[in-house]
Write a protein that holds these residues in place. Structure first.
Motif, mmCIF file in Angstrom:
data_model
loop_
_atom_site.group_PDB
_atom_site.id
_atom_site.type_symbol
_atom_site.label_atom_id
_atom_site.label_comp_id
_atom_site.label_asym_id
_atom_site.label_seq_id
_atom_site.Cartn_x
_atom_site.Cartn_y
_atom_site.Cartn_z
ATOM 1 N N TYR A 32 0.924 -1.279 0.044
ATOM 2 C CA TYR A 32 -0.038 0.045 -0.021
ATOM 3 C C TYR A 32 0.902 1.196 -0.022
ATOM 4 C CZ TYR A 32 -2.814 3.596 2.306
ATOM 5 O OH TYR A 32 -3.148 4.923 2.435
ATOM 6 N N ASP A 33 0.616 2.267 -0.750
ATOM 7 C CA ASP A 33 1.258 3.482 -0.598
ATOM 8 C C ASP A 33 0.061 4.743 -0.918
ATOM 9 O OD1 ASP A 33 4.577 4.462 -0.937
ATOM 10 O OD2 ASP A 33 2.963 5.851 -1.498
ATOM 11 N N VAL A 34 0.421 5.726 -0.711
ATOM 12 C CA VAL A 34 -0.817 6.896 -0.803
ATOM 13 C C VAL A 34 -0.528 7.208 -2.495
ATOM 14 C CG1 VAL A 34 -0.961 7.822 1.314
ATOM 15 C CG2 VAL A 34 0.981 8.617 -0.025
ATOM 16 N N PRO A 91 6.987 7.181 5.910
ATOM 17 C CA PRO A 91 7.964 8.083 6.456
ATOM 18 C C PRO A 91 8.067 8.256 7.942
ATOM 19 C CG PRO A 91 6.798 8.977 4.707
ATOM 20 C CD PRO A 91 6.143 7.831 4.972
ATOM 21 N N GLU A 92 9.357 8.549 8.247
ATOM 22 C CA GLU A 92 9.727 8.675 9.642
ATOM 23 C C GLU A 92 9.137 10.190 10.213
ATOM 24 O OE1 GLU A 92 10.764 6.175 11.286
ATOM 25 O OE2 GLU A 92 12.184 6.443 12.660
ATOM 26 N N GLN A 93 7.864 10.125 10.516
ATOM 27 C CA GLN A 93 7.242 11.234 11.090
ATOM 28 C C GLN A 93 6.281 10.689 12.167
ATOM 29 O OE1 GLN A 93 5.432 13.195 7.793
ATOM 30 N NE2 GLN A 93 7.275 13.144 6.363
ATOM 31 N N LEU A 96 2.340 11.088 11.597
ATOM 32 C CA LEU A 96 1.957 10.435 10.392
ATOM 33 C C LEU A 96 1.809 8.753 10.717
ATOM 34 C CD1 LEU A 96 3.091 10.476 6.692
ATOM 35 C CD2 LEU A 96 3.344 8.368 7.693
ATOM 36 N N LYS A 97 2.850 8.389 11.328
ATOM 37 C CA LYS A 97 2.679 6.980 11.944
ATOM 38 C C LYS A 97 1.699 6.781 12.923
ATOM 39 C CE LYS A 97 7.577 5.688 11.167
ATOM 40 N NZ LYS A 97 7.709 4.819 9.840
ATOM 41 N N GLU A 98 1.675 7.679 13.808
ATOM 42 C CA GLU A 98 0.402 7.466 14.833
ATOM 43 C C GLU A 98 -0.919 7.568 14.293
ATOM 44 O OE1 GLU A 98 0.888 10.166 18.207
ATOM 45 O OE2 GLU A 98 3.005 9.621 18.471
HETATM 46 N N1 LIG Z 1 16.367 4.224 4.143
HETATM 47 C C1 LIG Z 1 16.794 3.200 5.332
HETATM 48 O O1 LIG Z 1 17.966 3.137 5.196
HETATM 49 C C2 LIG Z 1 16.006 2.871 6.467
HETATM 50 C C3 LIG Z 1 16.540 1.622 7.195
HETATM 51 C C4 LIG Z 1 15.748 0.992 8.254
HETATM 52 C C5 LIG Z 1 14.442 1.785 8.524
HETATM 53 N N2 LIG Z 1 14.065 2.731 7.688
HETATM 54 C C6 LIG Z 1 12.748 3.445 8.246
HETATM 55 O O2 LIG Z 1 11.734 2.933 7.134
HETATM 56 C C7 LIG Z 1 10.672 3.748 7.060
HETATM 57 C C8 LIG Z 1 10.502 4.374 5.406
HETATM 58 O O3 LIG Z 1 11.860 4.771 5.121
HETATM 59 P P1 LIG Z 1 12.233 4.791 3.667
HETATM 60 O O4 LIG Z 1 13.656 5.124 3.691
HETATM 61 O O5 LIG Z 1 11.742 3.531 2.694
HETATM 62 O O6 LIG Z 1 11.314 5.967 3.009
HETATM 63 P P2 LIG Z 1 10.889 6.529 1.758
HETATM 64 O O7 LIG Z 1 10.769 7.896 1.683
HETATM 65 O O8 LIG Z 1 11.968 5.996 0.874
HETATM 66 O O9 LIG Z 1 9.741 5.768 1.494
HETATM 67 C C9 LIG Z 1 8.327 6.192 2.142
HETATM 68 C C10 LIG Z 1 7.129 5.835 1.351
HETATM 69 O O10 LIG Z 1 5.912 6.197 2.089
HETATM 70 C C11 LIG Z 1 4.945 6.637 1.173
HETATM 71 N N3 LIG Z 1 3.990 7.257 2.464
HETATM 72 C C12 LIG Z 1 3.863 8.706 2.387
HETATM 73 N N4 LIG Z 1 2.861 8.861 3.377
HETATM 74 C C13 LIG Z 1 2.213 7.706 3.540
HETATM 75 C C14 LIG Z 1 1.257 7.265 4.225
HETATM 76 N N5 LIG Z 1 0.478 8.374 4.912
HETATM 77 N N6 LIG Z 1 0.766 5.931 4.199
HETATM 78 C C15 LIG Z 1 1.536 5.028 3.506
HETATM 79 N N7 LIG Z 1 2.671 5.420 2.770
HETATM 80 C C16 LIG Z 1 2.865 6.754 2.711
HETATM 81 C C17 LIG Z 1 5.769 7.545 0.434
HETATM 82 O O11 LIG Z 1 5.115 7.728 -0.718
HETATM 83 C C18 LIG Z 1 7.018 6.773 0.075
HETATM 84 O O12 LIG Z 1 6.793 5.676 -1.038
HETATM 85 C C19 LIG Z 1 10.952 4.873 8.109
HETATM 86 O O13 LIG Z 1 10.482 4.668 9.202
HETATM 87 C C20 LIG Z 1 12.394 4.750 8.252
HETATM 88 O O14 LIG Z 1 13.011 5.486 9.420
HETATM 89 C C21 LIG Z 1 14.742 3.493 6.912
#
Ligand SMILES: NC(=O)c1ccc[n+]([C@@H]2O[C@H](COP(=O)([O-])OP(=O)(O)OC[C@H]3O[C@@H](n4cnc5c(N)ncnc54)[C@H](O)[C@@H]3O)[C@@H](O)[C@H]2O)c1
Length: 282
Positions: A32-34, A91-93, A96-98
């Motif tokens: 799923y993605d937005v 995203p790490e916000q 948004l996650k809550e």
């Molecule tokens: N990148 C890394 O190396 C890494 C490693 C371990 C953990 N993480 C964690 O994994 C998570 C994702 O990181 P990432 O690097 O893949 O981010 P990213 O920015 O590459 O991907 C995030 C995705 O989430 C989508 N999105 C935005 N709002 C959304 C919503 N409301 N519902 C569903 N999807 C939504 C975006 O369209 C995007 O495709 C974060 O929590 C990050 O801290 C990242």
């Protein structure tokens, strides 16, 4: 093997990798993605990832097609209702996650809700959920198809059954699950990112160049990659954000982010993804 699909929320860097290892391991996946465009890019990236495995003789052509057929993409959160486990990689916000976890916990009362968060408190996420005992951290590392570790993070509310299911799922993906408490940075980032931050202090003080630091740690500590080359790979913005979480979480000045690291992020020198970090990339 699970009969019910596994949900993945967020089709970015991590969601793509997680979905790829799930379909490769025989699970049906609902990704799923937005953003529809992002789902298209994710499918293409997974296709490419599987083609690489075929090229390296690690997967047959028939298995590649079968794996791809197990991937379903959607922009409707409702489609995740029948999932057994939902792995969130949005995203790490915090807000948004809550919101997502609250919505998911109302959507299904059965599914285990796992977050791939690098730094946020699982206990806080669980607190906004119905049936919080099924909330857990499932922290993969980038690139997901390559790195074998999954940190399994237990929130205050997490049940033993939830932890056991996620450990078993990690093992069935060929990963090794390591249990960690819900403490800022968990284990790997708490150790790794302060080391990167200290390396940035060395550069700031003119004590050593990035090349010298990386070479020293490769030869002297048997690290496959020097700390600053690794920082460039992770993203300097991500490193800075993790230092800020450690500083806020522990309130200890030893976690203060290096001013040079802050300046580089402000300048847009984010590492490999921007072509320049501690090193310059073509
Ligand atoms: N990148 C890394 O190396 C890494 C490693 C371990 C953990 N993480 C964690 O994994 C998570 C994702 O990181 P990432 O690097 O893949 O981010 P990213 O920015 O590459 O991907 C995030 C995705 O989430 C989508 N999105 C935005 N709002 C959304 C919503 N409301 N519902 C569903 N999807 C939504 C975006 O369209 C995007 O495709 C974060 O929590 C990050 O801290 C990242």
């Amino acid at each position: 093997m699970s009969q019910q699909p596994i949900g993945v929320v967020g089709a970015g860097t991590m969601g793509q990798g997680i979905a790829q290892v799930l379909v490769t391991s025989g699970f049906d996946v609902k990704l799923y993605d937005v953003s529809d465009d992002q789902l298209g890019r994710a499918r293409a990236a997974i296709d490419k990832g599987l083609a690489k495995l075929v090229a390296k003789d690690k997967m047959g052509e028939g298995d590649r097609e079968a794996a791809l057929s197990r991937l379903d993409t959607t922009t409707a959160l409702d489609a995740l209702r029948d999932c057994e486990v939902i792995i969130e990689a949005a995203p790490e916000q915090p807000a948004l996650k809550e919101k997502l976890f609250g919505d998911l916990s109302r959507l299904t009362h059965e599914a285990i809700l796992a977050s791939n968060t690098s730094s946020l408190s699982l206990t806080r996420l669980a607190a906004v959920c119905e049936r919080p005992e099924r909330v857990v951290g499932m922290h993969f590392f980038n690139p997901v198809p390559v790195l074998k570790l999954v940190e399994v993070i237990r929130a205050e509310q997490t049940s033993d059954a939830t932890v056991a299911r996620i450990e078993a799922l990690a093992e069935s993906l060929g990963k090794t699950a390591v249990p960690v408490g819900d403490s800022p940075g968990f284990a790997v980032n708490r150790l790794l990112v302060p080391m990167i931050n200290e390396a940035a202090f060395l550069v700031q003080e003119g004590a050593a160049t990035p090349e010298a630091i990386d070479q020293a740690m490769k030869l002297g500590a048997a690290h496959p990659l020097g700390p600053l080359a690794l920082a460039d790979l992770i993203g300097l913005d991500v490193c800075l954000a993790i230092m800020e979480v450690l500083q806020e979480g522990f309130g200890d000045p030893k976690y203060r982010p290096c001013p040079l690291l802050k300046r580089m992020v402000a300048a847009g020198y984010l590492g490999r993804k921007s072509g320049r970090g501690f090193h310059v990339y073509e």
